[in-house]
Scaffold this active site. Sequence first.
Site, short mmCIF file in Angstrom:
data_model
loop_
_atom_site.label_atom_id
_atom_site.label_comp_id
_atom_site.label_asym_id
_atom_site.label_seq_id
_atom_site.Cartn_x
_atom_site.Cartn_y
_atom_site.Cartn_z
N LYS A 31 5.55 -2.25 8.00
CA LYS A 31 6.65 -1.61 7.29
C LYS A 31 7.82 -2.58 7.27
O LYS A 31 8.28 -3.04 8.32
CB LYS A 31 7.03 -0.31 7.98
CG LYS A 31 8.19 0.42 7.31
CD LYS A 31 8.39 1.80 7.89
CE LYS A 31 7.28 2.74 7.44
NZ LYS A 31 7.55 4.14 7.82
N GLY A 39 8.66 4.04 0.94
CA GLY A 39 9.48 5.23 1.11
C GLY A 39 10.90 4.93 0.73
O GLY A 39 11.20 3.92 0.07
N ILE A 86 0.81 -1.22 0.00
CA ILE A 86 0.00 0.00 0.00
C ILE A 86 0.85 1.27 0.00
O ILE A 86 0.30 2.37 -0.03
CB ILE A 86 -0.97 0.03 1.20
CG1 ILE A 86 -0.19 -0.11 2.52
CG2 ILE A 86 -2.01 -1.05 1.08
CD1 ILE A 86 -1.07 0.02 3.76
N GLY A 87 2.17 1.13 0.06
CA GLY A 87 3.00 2.33 0.05
C GLY A 87 4.46 1.98 0.14
O GLY A 87 4.86 0.82 0.20
N MET A 103 13.36 4.04 2.64
CA MET A 103 13.99 2.95 3.39
C MET A 103 13.16 1.68 3.41
O MET A 103 13.72 0.59 3.57
CB MET A 103 14.24 3.39 4.84
CG MET A 103 15.30 4.44 5.00
SD MET A 103 15.30 5.13 6.68
CE MET A 103 15.40 3.64 7.66
N ALA A 104 11.86 1.79 3.30
CA ALA A 104 11.01 0.62 3.55
C ALA A 104 9.79 0.61 2.64
O ALA A 104 9.42 1.62 2.04
CB ALA A 104 10.56 0.61 5.02
N ASP A 139 11.35 14.66 9.67
CA ASP A 139 10.90 14.38 8.29
C ASP A 139 9.42 14.68 8.14
O ASP A 139 8.66 13.90 7.58
CB ASP A 139 11.20 12.93 7.93
CG ASP A 139 11.10 12.69 6.42
OD1 ASP A 139 11.18 13.68 5.66
OD2 ASP A 139 10.93 11.54 6.00
#
Length: 653
Positions: free
Chosen positions: A39, A19, A16-17, A21-22, A137
């Site tokens: 994650k 970034g 579902i997503g 790093m993960a 962040d």
Amino acid sequence: MIGKILGGRYEIIEQIGGGGMALVYKAKCQLLDRFVAIKVLKDEFVNDEEFVRKFRRESQAAASLSHPNIVNIYDVGVESDGNNQIYYIVMEYIKGKTLKELIKEKGKLSIENALDYSYQIAEALQHAHKNHLVHRDIKPHNIMITDDNRVKVTDFGIARAATSSTVTTTSNVLGSVHYFSPEQARGGYTDEKSDIYSLGIVMYEMVTGKLPYQGESPITVALKHVQEDIKPPRELNSQIPIGFENVILRCVQKRQADRYSNITELIKDLKKVRNNIDDIDFNDIDSYDSHTKIIPIVDVEDDEIVKSKAQVKNTKKTKKTSKKDGSGKIIFLGIFLAFLLATSIWLGAYQLKKFFASGDLITVPKIIGMQEEQARKEIEDLGLKFEVEGRAKSSEFKVGEVISQSEAEDNKVKKGYPIRVTISEGDNLVKVPNVVSKDLEYAQELLEDAGLKTKVDYENSDTIPENVVISQDPDSGSVEPGTRIKLVVSQGEEIKHVNMIKVVGLNIEEAKKKILDLGLEVGDITPQPSETVAKDQVTWQSYVQGTKLETKTAVDLFISSGPSEESTNNGEEIDVSNKERPITFLLTPLPEVEETTIKILRTQDGITDIVYNKKHKATEESVYETFSGKIGAVFEVYCNDTLVHQRTITKDE
């Protein structure tokens, strides 16, 4: 990863997503039967000790936080997959969209929504900063907006303790280049004020739909954060209140010392802007203090006096010479005007007399002080028209009462004649904020800031989360300060209770059906050898018959796996009296004393042992404890050294 089961319970359903790093997956927790977000550290980083350290730090940092506007962390773990290691964090699954997705969809957000989201993000950061954690962040991609308009800040991936060294020492500066602070761009010291800067950029984007700095490369954008002044947001959206613009501009100052000293100060200013938003004239940019210019008030009356004095000075001599000639003209003009006035009065009276003589007349009643609906009824029942020509604040009249009427009491008018009134809005009315779908504590704070009180009623809801406002009364309009607003708040799903039934002796499938029919759940099923009970029959249940249980409680069962190999010898039965079997007790502390020492003795084969000896407070709930013994074993239960129960294991136990 799709289809994998992590930790023996989390089944990966879909991605579902993701970034830097993960990757983020939606998963189903098989134990608690709920959806979660997981994650997982990307494969290319699992052998990088630096990235693994940051990934672990994320879980440790976020797990220590507990706030309605921060995503909950449920579990962390590492799992082997062949030669690879899978590092994962299990988080709350949020049904909604990221703030970035909302901004892309709408272009820019309404001022009300932007203020609301900014306030909730600041509340989340305040909680993190109090726990000595800097997010580092903050960006719209890391802010989730639920379907009921609640903010959830996620991804503490590069957060670190504020009390430790916060100087970026790596060559790769962490963070998202469009949102990070000048000190992050320079690789310098970062603290809570760095989060304030990033939040300022997020607020800027919410109200303008644009980022303040653009460039062909990340380095270009980073340099602009350090060197270039930000374009005031009102130049892009004139509807932004001056106060809100000032808040944003203070957040994004280049020097940390020029920003808010802490997030609490920012929250206070957001409250001020939010409470005064309806009183701000968005088009009158000079009526408020501004960073661009201050316009002094121009006194119109003084200006006219100056002009008049100049005219007097310029014509003084002329007037002196013509004073004598003009006096006769003035006398003649006065007589002429008096004649016109007298003629007008006579004609007006004649027309009124003619008007009144043309039909039946109605006497106007006194309606000043009446409530609007009562006054309307009285006027319309007489055959007259009731017209509200305005509403005004009044300390003398209550809300909804008539302040004035166009025709005085006892005046006579024709049928259908309009009676115009002014209605009171009370003294210093306040607008009722909409708090539906907001957390109760936040809703009460909004209403308290508006000078209102609350009355809270609770209702069960299968769709609205616990402690979230379902409805309010009144839900809009203006009311007097101190008015009590009735809130209906969700207390979650209704908890139902059922009485446990006996399933010992039933076949396991039949026992499962009866447990599920009660609204309970089947827990662990443990097979045990039995020489006296047929295979797959229930021999023990974790809750005895008659126990009151909440629905969805798991009931553990022991079932017979049939005779063991040792129980038969060429078909001949052997003595099974030495086989131990389970026995369960419900242990309840005495209510009349603060503390109860519960002791259980087992006498078996002529030997007495203490199998349980613990202290229980009167406030503690009853607990079930299971022991084992041979047929004929005697168990004695003592409460504060007084025998209260005795039980012997039999063949049928």
